[in-house]
Motif scaffolding. Structure first.
Motif: not given
Length: 423
Positions: A244-261
């Motif tokens: 979504r950010l890239a499509g709006q011309g605002r590219p940013r890396a989005v890093l997933n630091a989620g851990i299930g549970g």
């Protein structure tokens, strides 16, 4: 992804919110202002066995190549790969490693294979409890491009630091198959896994100003990790947010630091160290973290109402205890000059373990997130995915089968709830 692999997730979904001496070369890449930008990363976990989600972490590897596919979230002309032995009790001895562009499954594009070196050497040792970054590699990377990292361990590794819920397939093969482009050696039955092993992150440089602190880290539980999304398609909410950010011309890396549970307050042998214990490493310990989005607390509420075992055992948390944990995360982020947004906890009224007392805790935590002003901003995931007529339940069109997690459309709705201006 085969039907059989998809079925591995279903028992977990029905049970709980789940899947849950330093030198410059070995130190974690925490210093801002470096030339590197984060392109991909995950949160490491201690080796563990679970019947509902089998993996190779406890057995580790011996004379095996391990091939893992990830999606880069930033572009650059060079890259480096970061390895982790965060939960290793002994040094991890790596015999060799390569990186390449993916050609789908275990195959890689001919001509793209690059040898990874560490201090100029092809072999390397990652200290017990430590990390190691490769030397720079000249392999141009585009945002949203699939990259394949292959690690060869000739000797026994012992139990492997890993990330349980990769939602993509990793592969292993006996012997040295670092430069195998077709990937045939990785196709034998039993040589596929849904986890990542000893892989911490990929950084790039040469695609923009380094160290600009523009990366967004999504820190949380299985709703950040992406359980319920279609495996192998990169449709978790952090993936959708990056697109979504890239499509709006605002590219940013989005890093997933989620851990299930994962929980705010208590560690679990299956679902990782608590948010209080791993926040500095997983959210703040990256070269360019600028904003963190926190979505944590559901497991502190729900797990005491699930069948108790070694994974879910722990005291029942009050709303005030969960809020106190959130306040600690906010303090740590602000001490590092990092912007931090609070995500409200989505509903789960149709899930098996819902009860009015737990709902009251969820509502109290959400009210505090929305109204206290403690966070730098609020992402109202709760209202974005709730049934408008029954706000204690997920919108049926956005819900995964367990009515606790979300489907692809639900994760897109979560991404659309984020105000780009708040980042």
């Amino acid at each position: 992804m085969t039907t059989k692999k998809t079925a591995l997730a279903l028992p977990l979904a029905a049970a709980l919110l789940a899947v849950a001496g330093t030198t410059a070369a070995t130190a974690p890449a925490t210093a801002h202002g470096t030339p590197w930008n984060s392109a991909w990363g995950t949160a490491p976990q201690a080796p563990t066995h679970t019947d509902w989600y089998p993996n190779w972490s406890e057995e580790g590897f011996r004379d095996q190549s391990v091939r893992q596919v990830v999606r880069a979230g930033a572009e650059g002309s060079e890259l480096r790969v970061r390895l982790t032995n965060a939960y290793g009790k002994t040094p991890l001895r790596l015999t060799g490693a390569t990186v390449a562009r993916s050609a789908g499954g275990p195959a890689v594009q001919p001509g793209s294979v690059r040898t990874l070196r560490f201090g100029g050497a092809g072999a390397a040792t990652v200290p017990a409890g430590g990390t190691l970054a490769s030397d720079p590699v000249a392999l141009p990377v585009k945002a949203f491009e699939q990259l394949t990292v292959t690690l060869w361990f000739q000797g026994p590794t012992g139990p492997a630091t890993f990330h349980n819920l990769a939602l993509g397939t990793s592969y292993r093969a006996d012997g040295d198959h670092l430069r195998d482009t077709a990937g045939d050696a990785y196709s034998a039955p039993g040589n596929q896994s849904w986890s990542w092993y000893h892989l911490a992150g990929i950084d790039v440089r040469g695609g923009g100003p380094g160290g600009a602190r523009r990366a967004v880290v999504t820190f949380g539980d299985s709703l950040s990790d992406g359980f319920g999304a279609t495996p192998g398609t990169d449709r978790r909410y952090p993936d959708a947010l990056a697109e979504r950010l890239a499509g709006q011309g605002r590219p940013r890396a989005v890093l997933n630091a989620g851990i299930g549970g994962n929980k705010v307050l208590n560690d679990s042998p299956c679902f990782g160290e608590s948010a209080l214990h791993c926040f500095r490493r997983d959210a703040l310990g990256r070269p360019d973290t600028g904003t963190v989005i926190v979505l944590q607390g559901t497991n502190d509420i729900i797990q005491p109402d699930t069948p108790q075992d070694r994974c879910t055992a722990g005291p029942r948390a009050t709303a005030q205890e969960i809020i106190a944990g959130h306040r600690q995360l906010i303090r740590e982020a602000h001490q590092r000059g990092v912007r931090i947004l609070g995500g409200t906890l989505p509903p789960y009224g149709d899930a098996q373990y819902w009860n009015p007392a737990a709902e009251a805790i969820r509502n109290e935590v959400n009210t505090w997130i929305r109204t206290s002003g403690s966070y730098d901003g609020v992402v109202d995931f709760d209202r974005a995915v709730a049934d408008p007529e029954h706000p204690q339940k997920l919108n049926a069109e956005l819900a995964f089968a367990d009515r606790l997690h979300l489907n692809d459309a639900g994760y897109r709705a979560m991404a659309e709830a984020v105000d780009p201006g708040a980042l």
